[in-house]
Scaffold this motif. Structure first.
Motif, short mmCIF file in Angstrom:
data_model
loop_
_atom_site.label_atom_id
_atom_site.label_comp_id
_atom_site.label_asym_id
_atom_site.label_seq_id
_atom_site.Cartn_x
_atom_site.Cartn_y
_atom_site.Cartn_z
N ILE A 244 0.87 -1.18 0.00
CA ILE A 244 0.00 0.00 0.00
C ILE A 244 0.91 1.23 0.00
O ILE A 244 1.64 1.46 0.96
CB ILE A 244 -0.91 0.05 1.24
CG1 ILE A 244 -1.71 -1.26 1.38
CG2 ILE A 244 -1.87 1.24 1.15
CD1 ILE A 244 -2.53 -1.32 2.66
N ASP A 245 0.84 1.97 -1.08
CA ASP A 245 1.64 3.20 -1.21
C ASP A 245 0.76 4.39 -0.89
O ASP A 245 -0.08 4.79 -1.70
CB ASP A 245 2.22 3.29 -2.62
CG ASP A 245 3.20 4.46 -2.77
OD1 ASP A 245 3.29 5.27 -1.84
OD2 ASP A 245 3.86 4.53 -3.82
N PHE A 246 0.93 4.93 0.30
CA PHE A 246 0.12 6.09 0.71
C PHE A 246 0.66 7.40 0.16
O PHE A 246 0.18 8.46 0.51
CB PHE A 246 0.06 6.16 2.24
CG PHE A 246 -0.82 5.11 2.86
CD1 PHE A 246 -2.19 5.31 2.94
CD2 PHE A 246 -0.29 3.92 3.32
CE1 PHE A 246 -3.01 4.34 3.49
CE2 PHE A 246 -1.11 2.95 3.88
CZ PHE A 246 -2.46 3.16 3.98
N ILE A 247 1.64 7.32 -0.72
CA ILE A 247 2.23 8.44 -1.44
C ILE A 247 2.93 9.39 -0.47
O ILE A 247 4.11 9.69 -0.59
CB ILE A 247 1.17 9.20 -2.28
CG1 ILE A 247 0.53 8.21 -3.26
CG2 ILE A 247 1.81 10.38 -3.03
CD1 ILE A 247 -0.60 8.78 -4.06
N ASP A 248 2.22 9.88 0.52
CA ASP A 248 2.80 10.75 1.54
C ASP A 248 2.12 10.44 2.86
O ASP A 248 0.87 10.55 2.95
CB ASP A 248 2.60 12.22 1.16
CG ASP A 248 3.30 13.17 2.12
OD1 ASP A 248 4.31 12.75 2.72
OD2 ASP A 248 2.81 14.30 2.25
N PRO A 249 2.79 9.93 3.87
CA PRO A 249 4.26 9.99 3.97
C PRO A 249 4.94 8.62 3.95
O PRO A 249 6.14 8.54 4.17
CB PRO A 249 4.43 10.64 5.33
CG PRO A 249 3.30 10.02 6.15
CD PRO A 249 2.17 9.78 5.20
N PHE A 250 4.19 7.48 3.75
CA PHE A 250 4.87 6.20 3.93
C PHE A 250 4.26 5.12 3.02
O PHE A 250 3.20 5.29 2.43
CB PHE A 250 4.81 5.75 5.39
CG PHE A 250 3.42 5.49 5.89
CD1 PHE A 250 2.87 4.22 5.82
CD2 PHE A 250 2.64 6.52 6.41
CE1 PHE A 250 1.58 3.98 6.28
CE2 PHE A 250 1.35 6.29 6.86
CZ PHE A 250 0.82 5.02 6.80
N VAL A 251 4.99 4.01 2.94
CA VAL A 251 4.56 2.83 2.20
C VAL A 251 4.44 1.67 3.19
O VAL A 251 5.32 1.48 4.03
CB VAL A 251 5.56 2.46 1.09
CG1 VAL A 251 5.19 1.12 0.46
CG2 VAL A 251 5.61 3.54 0.04
#
Length: 346
Positions: free
Chosen positions: A105-112
């Motif tokens: 899950i890539d939350f784009i900002d701020p973490f993966v």
């Protein structure tokens, strides 16, 4: 390192580890599948994170899987954004799919956030084949009928065999045990005779007219999608009955000179469009066939009658209706027992 510093390091490690998986409602699990079947690896985002902006993708052995651009077209992302579901389906599974899978899950900002790794193991089994397919047959009502199916190139623990009648399951078997009966038929009359060489013969005892129809043997690998279906074989059921009609008394005693009628019914229950068998009926007395009594009918039922004027001989000799089906050599003889004739005295 002081106790305080050690505590800070442990707290940091815990924070990293806990944050890695806490965004997942469901994560993929280690799975074993049969080559050629299908598999779905689960991935679901926790409810409180579903409103955030993110993307989801899968990795196998560290390489990104993109179902939309994959050349194999075997990967499908089963997506439900409301429920946070991002499952990966692989159909059909091949040897190349074996490996370690991770849902990301890539939350784009701020973490993966990455799921726990799940290992996919692929079992390779031989593809079954038919050495002998069932053949159409005729069975007399009340007798025992069999339909044969001989399978080759299989492993016992992965084999699933089922017999179908008119597209409804009659009886099924996993390998050489664990018989599972269908509710569609009277299970007490159905059984599978099995041999270690791959013969799975369907046995039907006390055959009735309702058993007539199209039968096929279906084979597939247990927990897999690899299906092998035999050609359809037609089970036709022959039947007959004979009785006396006309003049009858409560005592079943007839007077000499009475005129009676004997009735013979013969039929073939099966699929008329698939069989062209002839039913042959003739009346016989003392081994002689009565002139004009012979009848032929194609694929249906004959009701044949003969009228008789009773004589002294009728107290000893039976009336015989001779029945024959064109594609079988054996004859079915329907006998009417000698009639009790009371002879008038002068």
């Amino acid at each position: 390192m002081s106790v305080f510093e050690s505590f800070l390091v442990l707290a940091l490690l815990c924070r990293v580890a806990c944050a890695r998986y806490r965004e997942f409602e469901r994560v993929p699990e280690d799975t074993t599948v049969i080559e050629g079947s299908s598999v779905v690896l689960r991935c679901q985002v926790l409810k409180e994170y579903r409103t955030l902006q993110f993307t989801v993708y899968w990795e196998i052995n560290g390489s990104i899987i993109n179902p939309r651009t994959s050349k194999t077209k075997r990967y499908t992302l089963i997506e439900d954004r409301v429920e946070g579901i991002y499952d990966l389906e692989i159909r059909p599974v091949t040897e190349d799919d074996e490996g370690v899978y991770v849902c990301v899950i890539d939350f784009i900002d701020p973490f993966v956030s990455r799921s726990l790794p799940a290992e996919l193991n692929v079992i390779r089994v031989p593809i079954p084949s038919f050495l002998q397919e069932p053949e159409s047959t005729l069975v007399a009502e009340g007798e025992t009928g069999t339909l044969g199916c001989h399978i080759g190139n299989f492993t016992e623990e992965h084999l699933y065999v089922a017999w179908f009648k008119d597209h409804y399951e009659v009886l099924s078997m996993i390998g050489f045990k664990n018989v599972a009966l269908s509710l569609n038929m009277n299970s007490s009359r159905y059984s599978i005779l099995k041999k270690g060489n791959g013969e799975f013969t369907l046995k039907i005892t006390n055959v009735s007219r309702s058993d007539a129809g199209n039968y096929s043997c279906l084979v597939f690998v247990k927990n897999g999608d690899r299906i092998l279906e035999s050609r359809q074989a037609i089970l036709s059921v022959t039947y007959h009955e004979c009785y006396i009609g006309g003049v009858q008394r409560e005592t079943e005693v007839y007077q000499e000179g009475d005129n009676i009628t004997t009735v013979c019914i013969a039929g073939l229950s099966g699929y008329k469009t698939a069989r062209n068998d002839l039913i042959y009926v003739a009346w016989v007395r003392d081994g002689d066939e009565f002139p004009g009594s012979r009848e032929f009918r194609q694929n249906s039922e004959i009701k044949s009658t003969m009228s008789w004027s009773l004589t002294a001989a009728d107290d000893k000799n039976p009336f015989v209706c001779q029945i024959k089906y064109s594609n079988q050599l054996n004859q079915v003889i329907c006998r009417i027992d000698p009639i009790n004739v009371h002879f008038a005295r002068e």
